[in-house]
Design an enzyme around this catalytic site. Structure first.
Site, mmCIF file in Angstrom:
data_model
loop_
_atom_site.group_PDB
_atom_site.id
_atom_site.type_symbol
_atom_site.label_atom_id
_atom_site.label_comp_id
_atom_site.label_asym_id
_atom_site.label_seq_id
_atom_site.Cartn_x
_atom_site.Cartn_y
_atom_site.Cartn_z
ATOM 1 N N ASP A 181 -28.860 2.292 -30.956
ATOM 2 C CA ASP A 181 -28.661 2.259 -32.404
ATOM 3 C C ASP A 181 -27.971 0.949 -32.750
ATOM 4 O O ASP A 181 -26.875 0.668 -32.249
ATOM 5 C CB ASP A 181 -27.811 3.440 -32.870
ATOM 6 C CG ASP A 181 -27.556 3.408 -34.371
ATOM 7 O OD1 ASP A 181 -28.525 3.470 -35.132
ATOM 8 O OD2 ASP A 181 -26.370 3.315 -34.761
ATOM 9 N N GLU A 265 -34.728 1.685 -32.995
ATOM 10 C CA GLU A 265 -35.070 2.130 -34.339
ATOM 11 C C GLU A 265 -35.725 0.992 -35.107
ATOM 12 O O GLU A 265 -35.264 -0.153 -35.057
ATOM 13 C CB GLU A 265 -33.809 2.586 -35.070
ATOM 14 C CG GLU A 265 -34.054 3.165 -36.446
ATOM 15 C CD GLU A 265 -32.763 3.614 -37.109
ATOM 16 O OE1 GLU A 265 -32.836 4.323 -38.125
ATOM 17 O OE2 GLU A 265 -31.690 3.244 -36.605
ATOM 18 N N CYS A 318 -28.039 16.312 -36.278
ATOM 19 C CA CYS A 318 -27.146 16.752 -35.203
ATOM 20 C C CYS A 318 -27.921 16.743 -33.889
ATOM 21 O O CYS A 318 -28.963 17.392 -33.763
ATOM 22 C CB CYS A 318 -26.608 18.152 -35.490
ATOM 23 S SG CYS A 318 -25.580 18.828 -34.156
ATOM 24 N N CYS A 321 -27.829 20.701 -32.246
ATOM 25 C CA CYS A 321 -28.583 21.845 -32.764
ATOM 26 C C CYS A 321 -29.753 21.456 -33.655
ATOM 27 O O CYS A 321 -30.579 22.300 -34.002
ATOM 28 C CB CYS A 321 -27.649 22.781 -33.536
ATOM 29 S SG CYS A 321 -26.986 22.058 -35.062
ATOM 30 N N CYS A 337 -20.682 18.894 -37.425
ATOM 31 C CA CYS A 337 -21.872 19.642 -37.819
ATOM 32 C C CYS A 337 -21.463 20.997 -38.397
ATOM 33 O O CYS A 337 -20.767 21.778 -37.735
ATOM 34 C CB CYS A 337 -22.792 19.836 -36.611
ATOM 35 S SG CYS A 337 -24.268 20.828 -36.964
ATOM 36 N N CYS A 340 -23.270 24.062 -35.972
ATOM 37 C CA CYS A 340 -22.799 24.412 -34.628
ATOM 38 C C CYS A 340 -21.364 23.987 -34.370
ATOM 39 O O CYS A 340 -20.788 24.341 -33.331
ATOM 40 C CB CYS A 340 -23.718 23.804 -33.562
ATOM 41 S SG CYS A 340 -23.697 21.992 -33.525
ATOM 42 N N ASP A 347 -22.602 6.626 -34.620
ATOM 43 C CA ASP A 347 -23.503 5.710 -33.915
ATOM 44 C C ASP A 347 -24.003 6.302 -32.600
ATOM 45 O O ASP A 347 -25.184 6.164 -32.260
ATOM 46 C CB ASP A 347 -22.792 4.383 -33.661
ATOM 47 C CG ASP A 347 -22.378 3.691 -34.954
ATOM 48 O OD1 ASP A 347 -23.120 3.811 -35.946
ATOM 49 O OD2 ASP A 347 -21.323 3.041 -34.968
#
Length: 376
Positions: A181, A265, A318, A321, A337, A340, A347
């Site tokens: 990333d 990305e 996330c 999950c 999150c 979960c 990052d």
């Protein structure tokens, strides 16, 4: 495959004079033909092709006032027209802006094809010069060059780029994979939690650069003191560019050497750089160059590059999950999150999601090396 090998060289006084004259002739031909083509389209809506431009160059060389165009090799002049034709092609395809005029204050270059140079026993000779170029050979060439490009940067340094065929050596296969990333606080973050940091070379030299630019603005146009001040500013810019490129090469080489699959990305840097607040930081980070180096080094080493769609919500998703947050402002660096309860570093979580998505793309046999990966 083919690649360019770039070296620095130190011309003799006669060679420096010849190259200065060659650069000037190349620049004059390029600008003259560009003006002629622009006027033809503006006044008569006539599109000029390469063949007509080449004929126009012949007429220029026959003009009594321009006999000095014959004092240099004709090959760089002809090649400048080929480059201009490519520039127009990219413009009409919507890939670049309209071709611009060349300035003697910026980088100068001249391209020599096989008929205008000679490579014998590790020595390179160019047309109109009887002695070889004094090149600092940091590595030997794998083959005889097909083309040679000689350039001079704004600082006054001379470089020669030799375009050669070579046989890439694939690296040993490894089971390691990585998701990356890119960012501003850290140039890149991996799924394992490694953060590269960001040297921010532009900010590092900003104070010195600002001082020299203020001094330059007070010099009289055309004076020798202004030329000296301009050279000092150019040296700072060259230092920034060299440091940035060195750091990128080291980082990309390490990533390719250690990982069989690299997942990144896709980003639209052209759109992101319009943000006035972050534009300088984004330009300094050089995300486009970072991914470009990863791409060709992966191809040479037999590695796989996977580009994730730019709209993939890597930061908001996330990695535990799969829950997707509705909003994730840039100032949120740590988040929890609600589904979960897992706590995430923004990052690192994004890098993990990029890796998972990249491996999924690779497993399904889709194109893993789309071009361009990043629109710079």
């Amino acid at each position: 495959m083919k690649r360019a090998y770039k070296y620095r060289f130190y011309p003799s006084p006669d060679q420096a004079e010849l190259l200065t004259q060659t650069f000037g002739c190349v620049r004059f031909v390029y600008n003259s033909v560009l003006q002629w083509r622009s006027d033809a389209f503006k006044n008569h809506q006539e599109k000029i092709g390469y063949a007509d431009a080449s004929a126009y160059l012949t007429s220029l060389k026959k003009s009594p006032d321009l006999v000095w165009l014959n004092d240099v090799s004709c090959v760089p002049l002809q090649q400048s027209l080929r480059h201009q034709q490519t520039a127009f092609k990219n413009f009409f395809q919507g890939n670049s802006s309209y071709p611009s005029f060349k300035s003697k204050r910026h980088k100068q270059s001249a391209e020599f094809t096989a008929s205008a140079f000679k490579y014998v026993d590790g020595k390179l000779y160019i047309a109109k010069s009887k002695i070889p170029l004094n090149i600092h050979w940091s590595r030997s060439l794998p083959s005889t060059p097909s083309t040679v490009t000689i350039s001079k940067d704004a600082v006054g340094r001379y470089f020669v780029s030799c375009f050669c065929e070579f046989e890439p050596a694939s690296l040993p296969i490894t089971a390691s994979t990585v998701g990356i990333d890119v960012g501003l606080k850290d140039l890149f973050v991996t799924d394992s939690g490694f953060k590269s940091g960001n040297p921010r070379y532009t900010a590092k030299y900003a104070a010195r650069l600002g001082l020299l630019q203020r001094r330059l603005s007070k010099k009289m146009n055309g004076s020798k003191n202004r030329s000296k001040a301009r050279l000092k500013v150019a040296r700072i810019y060259a230092k920034i560019a060299d440091c940035r490129m060195d750091a990128l090469h080291k980082a990309t080489r390490k990533l390719i050497n250690e990982n069989q699959v690299v997942c990144v990305e896709s980003l639209k840097v052209k759109n992101m750089i319009r943000n006035r607040t972050l534009s300088k930081a984004i330009a300094d980070a050089s995300w486009g160059e970072f991914v470009r180096q990863l791409t060709y080094k992966a191809e040479w080493a037999g590695r796989s590059m996977v580009a994730i769609d730019q709209f993939f919500p890597s930061s908001k998703l996330c990695s535990c999950c799969g829950f997707t947050m509705k909003k994730m402002p840039l100032n949120v660096r740590m988040w929890k999150c609600p589904e979960c309860g897992a706590e995430h570093d923004r990052d690192i979580n994004a890098a993990r999601n990029i890796k998972a998505a990249g491996l999924a793309v690779l497993a399904h046999g889709e194109s893993v090396n789309p071009k361009p990966l990043i629109a710079a």
